[in-house]
Scaffold this active site. Sequence first.
Site, PDB file in Angstrom:
ATOM      1  N   ASN A   1      10.017  -2.886  -2.828  1.00  0.00           N
ATOM      2  CA  ASN A   1       9.407  -2.639  -1.518  1.00  0.00           C
ATOM      3  C   ASN A   1      10.039  -3.656  -0.568  1.00  0.00           C
ATOM      4  OD1 ASN A   1       7.796  -1.905   0.607  1.00  0.00           O
ATOM      5  ND2 ASN A   1       5.856  -2.120  -0.486  1.00  0.00           N
TER       6      ASN A   1
ATOM      7  N   HIS B   1      -2.346  -5.571  -0.264  1.00  0.00           N
ATOM      8  CA  HIS B   1      -2.389  -4.231  -0.845  1.00  0.00           C
ATOM      9  C   HIS B   1      -3.799  -3.652  -0.848  1.00  0.00           C
ATOM     10  CE1 HIS B   1       1.740  -4.866  -2.392  1.00  0.00           C
ATOM     11  NE2 HIS B   1       1.774  -3.554  -2.425  1.00  0.00           N
TER      12      HIS B   1
END
Length: 479
Positions: free
Chosen positions: A334, A365
């Site tokens: 990512n 997250h």
Amino acid sequence: MYPLNQLFLIWKDAVNFVVCQLFALFAAFWFRLYLKPTKTSPDVRHAFATIFGVYFVIFCFGWYSIHLFVLVLMGYGIMVTASISNIHRYTFFVAMGYLTICHISRIYIFHYGILSTDFSGPLMIVTQKITILAFQVHDGLSKRPEDLSAEQHRLAVKVKPSLLEYLSYLLNFMSVIVGPCNNFKDYVAFIEGSHTHMKLLEVNWKQRGFHSLPDPSPTGAVIHKLCITLGSLLLFLTLTKTFPVTCLVDDWFVHKANFLTRLCYLYIVMQASKPKYYFAWTLETVADAVNNAAGFGFSGVDENGNFCWDLLSNLNIWKIETATSFKMYVENWNIQTAAWLKSVCYERAPWYPTVLTFILSALWHGVYPGYYFTFLTGILVTLAARAVRNNCRQYFLSSKALKVTYDVVTWAVTQLAVSYTAAPFVMLAVEPTISLYKSMYFFLHIISLLIILFLPIKPQAHSQRPPQTLNSVNKKKTD
């Protein structure tokens, strides 16, 4: 089975998202062709990008979009009122605090889970942008250039953005829905028309037979990224459905399969789950393609003379699948989020940068317990992998055969370690995670702890050597 009304909402949200991204793609081409920076003022380009972005957010998320607007306005309030010495701290705690409250309320209070309109995705992207901009303003207005690293100096913002620039950066239609995160100076250079020009000036075009600067077209890059998205979707619809993660808590897996079978099956299931995340991040690749279509994302010219449009790319599948270290895997999994974590946490943490970076990643997250199992396990694995590399790698560099052997072994270990570490991230809940790790005897936790405890600790670059600033570079040159 889900109730029909819930299935309808899921389908409606998915259709809204796809329609929005397709419209954004066409709007991006129109933006590049008809609002060229040579013919249109930056304010007009900022205004159009912002208006389109606000419309897309409302279209996709309805009244939930108010959370984005509240966070953006709070961020700008801090930007104009807080002292330069504290602007980054206030912004960071407010943005992360608001994001965490939204995560908790969405999942545990209103029980939206991951099924209905998920406004947390855009909120996570806006949080990244708000915080990284605050740190870059702090760097530009309160620090001496020689106290910054070369990258921090390049990205430092020396003048606070206007309200229009701030809104455009955070809410522009190209990245407001799924990202990716980008740097303020790069975005402003794109709006003002110097983004591509500056990269082209780094090349001697006369030697290549050009009498003037070329005009790179993003069309090929856009088509390539859309094809990646379609390929990931096909893999997601086949492999992920064939090997669901629920297999890892089946009675056969937990109680009947032997350890090696469990390990192999864990790897297969986690490999099959990757296309789901590849697809999720290649949705960001669609957003990357949207940025490219608008003319944003040009990163220069490679050694073969090809134009590169990967400034905003968020995924490198080849490097992921061939990674020979946990660090290499994470950095390509990512990309823009890894860059954000490095910029706001790892490079600035006064102590335990690896631990604090993984904790921040978990908080960003969300609040599913599985995230914390994954990132806390990731701390152990990262520290253990670093210790092994620092102590052993030099013994395998004396010949090509030894180096190949080292690469093959570390590749296999990395893939298995990632499968073990990432499983809770997919499972989300505590009970299946504990069941899985008990069936695997917590073997990687134990091995990692033993490595950390018994392998000699060698000086780490981050803790023992200050970051390479402009001042240190100049000093080396004079020495």
